[in-house]
Design an enzyme around this catalytic site. Sequence first.
Site, PDB file in Angstrom:
ATOM      1  N   ARG A  47      -5.759  -5.183 -15.248  1.00  0.00           N
ATOM      2  CA  ARG A  47      -5.405  -5.102 -16.358  1.00  0.00           C
ATOM      3  C   ARG A  47      -5.635  -6.470 -16.940  1.00  0.00           C
ATOM      4  NH1 ARG A  47      -0.701  -2.408 -14.124  1.00  0.00           N
ATOM      5  NH2 ARG A  47       0.107  -4.806 -14.074  1.00  0.00           N
TER       6      ARG A  47
ATOM      7  N   LYS B 225     -14.467   0.009 -12.129  1.00  0.00           N
ATOM      8  CA  LYS B 225     -15.111   0.499 -10.690  1.00  0.00           C
ATOM      9  C   LYS B 225     -16.219   1.213 -10.615  1.00  0.00           C
ATOM     10  CE  LYS B 225     -12.594   1.096  -6.568  1.00  0.00           C
ATOM     11  NZ  LYS B 225     -11.370   0.671  -5.727  1.00  0.00           N
TER      12      LYS B 225
ATOM     13  N   ARG C 165      -8.320   2.473  -0.453  1.00  0.00           N
ATOM     14  CA  ARG C 165      -7.330   1.334   0.108  1.00  0.00           C
ATOM     15  C   ARG C 165      -6.027   1.612  -0.415  1.00  0.00           C
ATOM     16  NH1 ARG C 165      -8.854  -3.655  -2.218  1.00  0.00           N
ATOM     17  NH2 ARG C 165      -7.792  -4.550  -0.551  1.00  0.00           N
TER      18      ARG C 165
HETATM   19  C1  BTN Z   1     -11.116   2.154  -2.371  1.00  0.00           C
HETATM   20  O1  BTN Z   1     -10.081   2.328  -2.271  1.00  0.00           O
HETATM   21  O2  BTN Z   1     -11.835   1.307  -3.271  1.00  0.00           O
HETATM   22  C2  BTN Z   1     -11.860   2.449  -1.097  1.00  0.00           C
HETATM   23  C3  BTN Z   1     -12.528   3.883  -1.176  1.00  0.00           C
HETATM   24  C4  BTN Z   1     -13.486   4.337  -0.160  1.00  0.00           C
HETATM   25  C5  BTN Z   1     -13.986   5.538  -0.162  1.00  0.00           C
HETATM   26  C6  BTN Z   1     -14.849   5.996   0.851  1.00  0.00           C
HETATM   27  S1  BTN Z   1     -15.770   7.519   0.542  1.00  0.00           S
HETATM   28  C7  BTN Z   1     -16.530   7.644   2.221  1.00  0.00           C
HETATM   29  C8  BTN Z   1     -15.061   7.264   3.117  1.00  0.00           C
HETATM   30  N1  BTN Z   1     -14.332   8.352   3.439  1.00  0.00           N
HETATM   31  C9  BTN Z   1     -13.011   7.959   3.005  1.00  0.00           C
HETATM   32  O3  BTN Z   1     -12.211   8.871   3.175  1.00  0.00           O
HETATM   33  N2  BTN Z   1     -12.996   6.949   2.266  1.00  0.00           N
HETATM   34  C10 BTN Z   1     -14.343   6.101   2.196  1.00  0.00           C
END
Ligand code: BTN
Length: 330
Positions: free
Chosen positions: A324, A188, A123
């Site tokens: 944090r 996470k 994100r």
């Molecule tokens: C985040 O930032 O928390 C979201 C992460 C999402 C990662 C997944 S892995 C499968 C899919 N392909 C990507 O490029 N991103 C999502």
Amino acid sequence: MTTSNSVLLLLRDNCFHSGEELARSLGISRSAIWKVIQALRKKGLDIHSIRGKGYRLSKKIELLDKDIIEQALPSSLHDCFEVYTYFELSSTNDFLLKHIKNSQDDLRTPVCLAEYQTHGRGRRGRVWHSPLGTNLYISISWRHKQSPQAVSGFSLVAALALAKSLETLGVNGVGVKWPNDVLWNRKKLAGILLELIGELHGDQLLIIGIGVNVDMPDSANMSINQPHTDLKKVTGILLSRNILAAEILKRISEYFKIYEKDGMASLLPEWHARDTFLNEKVELIFPHQSIYGKVAGIDEQGSLLLDMNNGKRQAFQSGEISMRPYGHEI
Ligand code: BTN
């Protein structure tokens, strides 16, 4: 199949294989094998090499397998998904974005998984570290008939579905953080990237990209700059990524259908029970400012509710809760 993929297939038993044997099996030179081993190491695989014995993976790995995933689905979902598995993609979300344009009339839900992502996306433009053969990277394309306003709700519902699937596989204490992080002990465990890609025959088309930290190698741990953990550390066992993928597909179908039928109302209690920051004072970060308040849960639109210093309750559709510790009085 690429040479890297073929070498990985031969090494996956975590026994020693000599360079000569690998080269003979694949009909290439020993120096070509050495180059492939170097490339696999760069992608995050831990491969031991001992003179006179050859190469061995530091641990056994189960490769992604479309058949295992499909067989693990309940019979009611057997014809619902079209599952694609790849060795390497830029991003499973990007694959589905392109794929959907070419296969608009397939009624099954396209699902894509990869062993490795060269440009895994998180994100807010962040990188999602995607080392080879060890975590889960899965994207699901979902068609829905509701208004674009309902889209943000899917993001929260996906986090609930993901938390439930982990719990079903024996991971206790899984929490959520608005809007769609899945945490364990405030670290996470998994992330979700939801993208609305347009309209098809009056339906909205969504891509839900899910990354689950299954067994993050130490080399990748060093590049991640936020508190995080993985399923191996949390449970002490290495869960099957194929079984996890099937469980996620099952729960996403179940939860999305509930949301499409009843909206967020029936899922609010579950969100509040899992909300790691409920009743806590948090910092909500925006690009140019932060807002402080006490988390009062979410509303039926999926907005974050904060009790502000002035005694008012305010709803937020965007922003990011800081992980944090926040110790100041508000
Ligand atoms: C985040 O930032 O928390 C979201 C992460 C999402 C990662 C997944 S892995 C499968 C899919 N392909 C990507 O490029 N991103 C999502």
